[in-house]
Scaffold this motif. Structure first.
Motif, short mmCIF file in Angstrom:
data_model
loop_
_atom_site.label_atom_id
_atom_site.label_comp_id
_atom_site.label_asym_id
_atom_site.label_seq_id
_atom_site.Cartn_x
_atom_site.Cartn_y
_atom_site.Cartn_z
N LEU A 88 0.86 -1.19 0.00
CA LEU A 88 0.00 0.00 0.00
C LEU A 88 0.89 1.24 0.00
CD1 LEU A 88 -2.89 1.14 0.20
CD2 LEU A 88 -2.61 1.11 2.67
N VAL A 89 0.65 2.13 -0.97
CA VAL A 89 1.46 3.33 -1.12
C VAL A 89 0.57 4.55 -0.95
CG1 VAL A 89 2.86 4.66 -2.76
CG2 VAL A 89 3.02 2.17 -2.73
N ASP A 90 1.06 5.51 -0.18
CA ASP A 90 0.38 6.80 -0.07
C ASP A 90 1.09 7.76 -1.02
OD1 ASP A 90 -0.80 9.19 0.52
OD2 ASP A 90 -0.15 9.27 2.60
N ASN A 91 0.48 7.98 -2.16
CA ASN A 91 1.05 8.89 -3.15
C ASN A 91 0.54 10.29 -2.82
OD1 ASN A 91 1.60 10.43 -5.42
ND2 ASN A 91 1.30 8.72 -6.84
N ASP A 92 1.29 11.01 -1.98
CA ASP A 92 0.80 12.31 -1.53
C ASP A 92 0.84 13.36 -2.63
OD1 ASP A 92 3.56 12.42 -1.43
OD2 ASP A 92 3.66 13.49 0.47
N PHE A 93 1.64 13.15 -3.69
CA PHE A 93 1.63 14.08 -4.82
C PHE A 93 0.28 14.04 -5.54
CE2 PHE A 93 2.44 15.05 -9.33
CZ PHE A 93 2.86 16.37 -9.19
N ARG A 123 -2.37 12.64 -4.13
CA ARG A 123 -3.36 12.55 -3.05
C ARG A 123 -4.23 11.30 -3.21
NH1 ARG A 123 -4.01 17.75 -4.66
NH2 ARG A 123 -6.18 17.43 -5.10
N GLN A 124 -3.57 10.14 -3.20
CA GLN A 124 -4.30 8.89 -3.28
C GLN A 124 -3.49 7.75 -2.68
OE1 GLN A 124 -4.97 8.74 -7.50
NE2 GLN A 124 -3.07 7.70 -7.95
N PHE A 125 -4.21 6.81 -2.09
CA PHE A 125 -3.62 5.56 -1.64
C PHE A 125 -3.69 4.62 -2.83
CE2 PHE A 125 -5.13 7.44 2.32
CZ PHE A 125 -4.01 7.29 3.13
N GLU A 126 -2.61 3.88 -3.06
CA GLU A 126 -2.55 3.01 -4.24
C GLU A 126 -2.07 1.63 -3.84
OE1 GLU A 126 0.52 4.97 -6.46
OE2 GLU A 126 -0.83 6.53 -7.19
N ILE A 127 -2.56 0.65 -4.58
CA ILE A 127 -2.03 -0.70 -4.46
C ILE A 127 -2.09 -1.31 -5.85
CG2 ILE A 127 -4.18 -1.89 -3.84
CD1 ILE A 127 -2.30 -3.35 -1.72
N ILE A 174 -7.60 4.94 -3.78
CA ILE A 174 -8.57 5.71 -3.02
C ILE A 174 -8.04 7.14 -3.00
CG2 ILE A 174 -9.62 6.15 -0.77
CD1 ILE A 174 -9.52 3.15 -0.24
N GLU A 175 -8.80 8.04 -3.62
CA GLU A 175 -8.40 9.44 -3.65
C GLU A 175 -8.81 10.11 -2.35
OE1 GLU A 175 -10.14 11.08 -7.18
OE2 GLU A 175 -8.91 9.82 -8.50
N TYR A 176 -8.01 11.09 -1.93
CA TYR A 176 -8.32 11.78 -0.67
C TYR A 176 -7.96 13.25 -0.73
CZ TYR A 176 -3.32 11.39 0.54
OH TYR A 176 -1.94 11.49 0.56
N SER A 177 -8.48 13.95 0.27
CA SER A 177 -8.16 15.36 0.48
C SER A 177 -7.83 15.49 1.96
CB SER A 177 -9.37 16.22 0.12
OG SER A 177 -9.15 17.55 0.50
N LEU A 178 -6.74 16.14 2.27
CA LEU A 178 -6.29 16.27 3.66
C LEU A 178 -6.48 17.71 4.10
CD1 LEU A 178 -4.95 14.59 5.89
CD2 LEU A 178 -2.75 15.29 4.98
N GLU A 183 -6.40 19.93 7.79
CA GLU A 183 -6.09 19.94 9.22
C GLU A 183 -5.81 18.51 9.67
OE1 GLU A 183 -9.19 22.07 11.21
OE2 GLU A 183 -8.99 23.77 9.85
N ARG A 184 -6.55 17.99 10.61
CA ARG A 184 -6.34 16.63 11.14
C ARG A 184 -7.39 15.67 10.60
NH1 ARG A 184 -1.93 15.26 12.29
NH2 ARG A 184 -2.65 13.67 13.70
N LYS A 185 -7.99 16.01 9.45
CA LYS A 185 -9.03 15.16 8.85
C LYS A 185 -8.61 14.76 7.45
CE LYS A 185 -12.81 17.62 11.07
NZ LYS A 185 -12.53 19.04 11.13
N ILE A 186 -8.94 13.51 7.11
CA ILE A 186 -8.69 13.04 5.76
C ILE A 186 -10.05 12.67 5.15
CG2 ILE A 186 -8.18 10.66 6.47
CD1 ILE A 186 -6.03 10.69 4.18
N PHE A 187 -10.37 13.28 4.03
CA PHE A 187 -11.62 13.04 3.33
C PHE A 187 -11.35 12.00 2.24
CE2 PHE A 187 -12.07 17.06 5.33
CZ PHE A 187 -13.43 17.25 5.57
N LEU A 188 -11.95 10.83 2.37
CA LEU A 188 -11.79 9.78 1.36
C LEU A 188 -12.87 10.00 0.31
CD1 LEU A 188 -11.04 6.78 3.73
CD2 LEU A 188 -9.43 8.31 2.58
N THR A 189 -12.47 10.50 -0.85
CA THR A 189 -13.44 11.00 -1.82
C THR A 189 -13.83 10.04 -2.92
OG1 THR A 189 -11.64 12.01 -3.07
CG2 THR A 189 -12.74 13.39 -1.44
N LYS A 190 -12.94 9.11 -3.28
CA LYS A 190 -13.25 8.25 -4.42
C LYS A 190 -12.50 6.93 -4.34
CE LYS A 190 -13.87 8.96 -9.35
NZ LYS A 190 -13.55 9.84 -10.47
N LEU A 191 -13.24 5.85 -4.55
CA LEU A 191 -12.66 4.50 -4.59
C LEU A 191 -12.66 4.06 -6.04
CD1 LEU A 191 -11.75 1.81 -3.24
CD2 LEU A 191 -14.16 1.23 -3.07
#
Length: 98
Positions: A7-12, A14-18, A27-31, A33-41
């Motif tokens: 599992l890779v967190d590609n912060d460039f 903004r997605q977790f990849e496998i 899984i695309e995300y938006s970060l 403050e201290r919250k991570i919004f999981l926006t798309k699978l």
């Protein structure tokens, strides 16, 4: 089975990849403050499997838990996963219900 080491967190992007074979599930995300919004699978048709989806989302949640972040699932598939897995409901920010 999903290997958490893969599992890779590609912060460039903004997605977790496998990577499975030659296909990339993400899984695309938006970060914020201290919250991570999981926006798309996004899981390619070639690896669409209910167990794979659950294991992939679970691995992502474990990585997020290690970072001590709150999770806001805006993707319908991920929200459904949280509803069916009580242990991850504790990771929701105060006031967010799914």
């Amino acid at each position: 089975m999903v290997d958490v080491a893969e599992l890779v967190d590609n912060d460039f992007l903004r997605q977790f990849e496998i990577k499975v074979d030659d296909h990339l599930a993400k899984i695309e995300y938006s970060l914020q403050e201290r919250k991570i919004f999981l926006t798309k699978l996004i899981i390619p048709e070639e690896i669409k499997d209910e167990n794979f989806s659950k294991e992939f989302i679970s691995a992502v949640f474990e990585q997020i838990r290690e970072r001590n972040l709150s999770v806001v699932p805006t993707s319908p598939e991920i929200a459904k996963f949280v509803r069916s897995n009580r242990k991850y409901k504790r990771m929701l920010p105060v006031g967010v219900r799914i």
